[in-house]
Design a protein around this motif. Structure first.
Motif, PDB file in Angstrom:
ATOM      1  N   SER A   1      30.304  -1.168  11.348  1.00 27.38           N
ATOM      2  CA  SER A   1      31.110  -2.081  10.530  1.00 27.38           C
ATOM      3  C   SER A   1      31.121  -3.495  11.094  1.00 27.38           C
ATOM      4  O   SER A   1      31.640  -4.412  10.462  1.00 27.38           O
ATOM      5  CB  SER A   1      32.537  -1.555  10.366  1.00 27.38           C
ATOM      6  OG  SER A   1      33.119  -1.318  11.618  1.00 27.38           O
ATOM      7  N   GLY A   2      30.562  -3.666  12.316  1.00 29.52           N
ATOM      8  CA  GLY A   2      30.490  -5.017  12.883  1.00 29.52           C
ATOM      9  C   GLY A   2      31.481  -5.245  14.006  1.00 29.52           C
ATOM     10  O   GLY A   2      31.726  -6.392  14.388  1.00 29.52           O
ATOM     11  N   LYS A   3      32.015  -4.165  14.565  1.00 26.67           N
ATOM     12  CA  LYS A   3      33.013  -4.328  15.630  1.00 26.67           C
ATOM     13  C   LYS A   3      32.402  -5.046  16.840  1.00 26.67           C
ATOM     14  O   LYS A   3      32.986  -6.004  17.349  1.00 26.67           O
ATOM     15  CB  LYS A   3      33.562  -2.957  16.072  1.00 26.67           C
ATOM     16  CG  LYS A   3      34.219  -2.168  14.938  1.00 26.67           C
ATOM     17  CD  LYS A   3      34.804  -0.855  15.421  1.00 26.67           C
ATOM     18  CE  LYS A   3      33.799   0.136  15.972  1.00 26.67           C
ATOM     19  NZ  LYS A   3      32.947   0.774  14.947  1.00 26.67           N
TER      20      LYS A   3
ATOM     21  N   ILE B   1      43.212  -4.448  18.375  1.00 23.76           N
ATOM     22  CA  ILE B   1      42.228  -3.374  18.158  1.00 23.76           C
ATOM     23  C   ILE B   1      41.341  -3.816  17.006  1.00 23.76           C
ATOM     24  O   ILE B   1      41.848  -4.154  15.924  1.00 23.76           O
ATOM     25  CB  ILE B   1      42.910  -2.036  17.786  1.00 23.76           C
ATOM     26  CG1 ILE B   1      43.716  -1.498  18.970  1.00 23.76           C
ATOM     27  CG2 ILE B   1      41.859  -1.006  17.345  1.00 23.76           C
ATOM     28  CD1 ILE B   1      44.550  -0.266  18.636  1.00 23.76           C
ATOM     29  N   LEU B   2      40.029  -3.823  17.243  1.00 23.83           N
ATOM     30  CA  LEU B   2      39.086  -4.061  16.152  1.00 23.83           C
ATOM     31  C   LEU B   2      38.594  -2.689  15.711  1.00 23.83           C
ATOM     32  O   LEU B   2      37.969  -1.962  16.495  1.00 23.83           O
ATOM     33  CB  LEU B   2      37.940  -4.955  16.634  1.00 23.83           C
ATOM     34  CG  LEU B   2      37.055  -5.530  15.541  1.00 23.83           C
ATOM     35  CD1 LEU B   2      37.869  -6.250  14.474  1.00 23.83           C
ATOM     36  CD2 LEU B   2      36.054  -6.507  16.142  1.00 23.83           C
ATOM     37  N   PHE B   3      38.931  -2.363  14.466  1.00 20.27           N
ATOM     38  CA  PHE B   3      38.785  -0.992  13.987  1.00 20.27           C
ATOM     39  C   PHE B   3      37.809  -0.938  12.818  1.00 20.27           C
ATOM     40  O   PHE B   3      37.721  -1.885  12.035  1.00 20.27           O
ATOM     41  CB  PHE B   3      40.186  -0.515  13.533  1.00 20.27           C
ATOM     42  CG  PHE B   3      40.231   0.902  13.059  1.00 20.27           C
ATOM     43  CD1 PHE B   3      40.217   1.946  13.971  1.00 20.27           C
ATOM     44  CD2 PHE B   3      40.281   1.194  11.702  1.00 20.27           C
ATOM     45  CE1 PHE B   3      40.248   3.253  13.543  1.00 20.27           C
ATOM     46  CE2 PHE B   3      40.316   2.506  11.265  1.00 20.27           C
ATOM     47  CZ  PHE B   3      40.302   3.536  12.183  1.00 20.27           C
ATOM     48  N   GLY B   4      37.107   0.188  12.691  1.00 14.51           N
ATOM     49  CA  GLY B   4      36.224   0.346  11.540  1.00 14.51           C
ATOM     50  C   GLY B   4      35.184   1.406  11.812  1.00 14.51           C
ATOM     51  O   GLY B   4      34.996   1.824  12.967  1.00 14.51           O
ATOM     52  N   PRO B   5      34.479   1.837  10.780  1.00 10.63           N
ATOM     53  CA  PRO B   5      33.451   2.865  10.961  1.00 10.63           C
ATOM     54  C   PRO B   5      32.267   2.358  11.774  1.00 10.63           C
ATOM     55  O   PRO B   5      32.129   1.148  11.999  1.00 10.63           O
ATOM     56  CB  PRO B   5      33.036   3.200   9.516  1.00 10.63           C
ATOM     57  CG  PRO B   5      33.475   2.050   8.697  1.00 10.63           C
ATOM     58  CD  PRO B   5      34.629   1.415   9.384  1.00 10.63           C
ATOM     59  N   PRO B   6      31.387   3.273  12.208  1.00  8.49           N
ATOM     60  CA  PRO B   6      30.200   2.859  12.954  1.00  8.49           C
ATOM     61  C   PRO B   6      29.368   1.880  12.143  1.00  8.49           C
ATOM     62  O   PRO B   6      29.111   2.130  10.964  1.00  8.49           O
ATOM     63  CB  PRO B   6      29.415   4.163  13.157  1.00  8.49           C
ATOM     64  CG  PRO B   6      30.292   5.269  12.754  1.00  8.49           C
ATOM     65  CD  PRO B   6      31.437   4.722  11.982  1.00  8.49           C
TER      66      PRO B   6
END
Ligand code: B4P
Length: 192
Positions: free
Chosen positions: A12-14, A5-10
């Motif tokens: 963030s570079g996912k 899972i590549l996770f992070g806020p909008p």
């Protein structure tokens, strides 16, 4: 099978890092944002409903995105692993994903969480809005609403996977290449 899972806020570079990671590790890329935008482009009833919600900076209902992911998993029976990008975004989505994966005798190997400051996120998204044609990147109030939605509903996903010791935080500021190197080193540690 190794699933990430590549996770992070909008912002963030996912999406940016996903493109590089799938090429490097031969993973199937499952981005709920891309799947939703494809429904919008085709003007399906799901897409028309989703666009109204996305343009307010809110999350699409869990049942909709879980259904899309379930179909995508079934459509790729030979996959060597999946990279989940922008999914799961709620604890209910996380639980549903764990169930779907366990039915396929697999699980999440690692959750890579990109850490980026709020001001940098806003800057990146408004900058993308100048060229992307994405209506959810156009105005600062919508961009900030997405970040608020992230804090209210999505940041808890890291806590959910944290209880299984699956979360690794990676600095998401710096060049795309530097961040990619950090992500690869975390993946390689777990593959070796
Ligand atoms: P997503 O499509 O998932 O997109 P995102 O969160 O906006 O962006 P991402 O983190 O992928 O950023 P990117 O790499 O592109 O979601 C859009 C919407 O869909 C959500 O708000 C929601 O409404 C809906 N949705 C999606 N999944 C859902 C779910 N599971 N449940 C419910 N609703 C869901 O990077 C952003 C910008 O930064 C780009 O311009 C990029 O070039 C730039 N950038 C990247 N890395 C950089 C770096 N290192 N330095 C400088 N700039 C960088």
């Amino acid at each position: 099978m190794f699933n990430i899972i590549l996770f992070g806020p909008p912002g963030s570079g996912k999406g940016t890092q996903s493109e590089k990671l799938i090429a490097a590790y031969g993973l199937i890329h499952l981005s709920t944002g891309d799947l939703l935008r494809s429904e919008i482009a085709k003007q399906t009833s799901l897409g028309i409903e989703a666009k109204i919600i996305m343009d307010k900076g809110q999350l699409v209902p869990d049942a909709v995105v879980v259904g899309m992911i379930s179909s995508a998993l079934d459509a790729n029976p030979q996959a060597g692993g999946f990279l989940f990008d922008g999914f799961p975004r709620t604890v209910a989505q996380s639980e549903a994903l764990d169930t779907l994966l366990s039915l396929k005798n697999t699980e999440i190997g690692v959750v890579l969480a990109l850490d980026v400051s709020e001001e940098e996120l806003v800057k990146r998204l408004l900058n993308r809005g100048l060229t992307s044609g994405r209506s959810d990147d156009n105005t600062e109030s919508v961009v900030r609403a997405r970040i608020t939605e992230y804090h209210a509903k999505t940041s808890v996903v890291a806590r959910y996977y944290g209880q299984f010791n699956k979360v690794v935080h990676v600095k998401g500021e710096g060049s795309v290449a530097e961040i990619f190197t950090l992500l690869c080193s975390e993946i390689d540690k777990r593959l070796s």
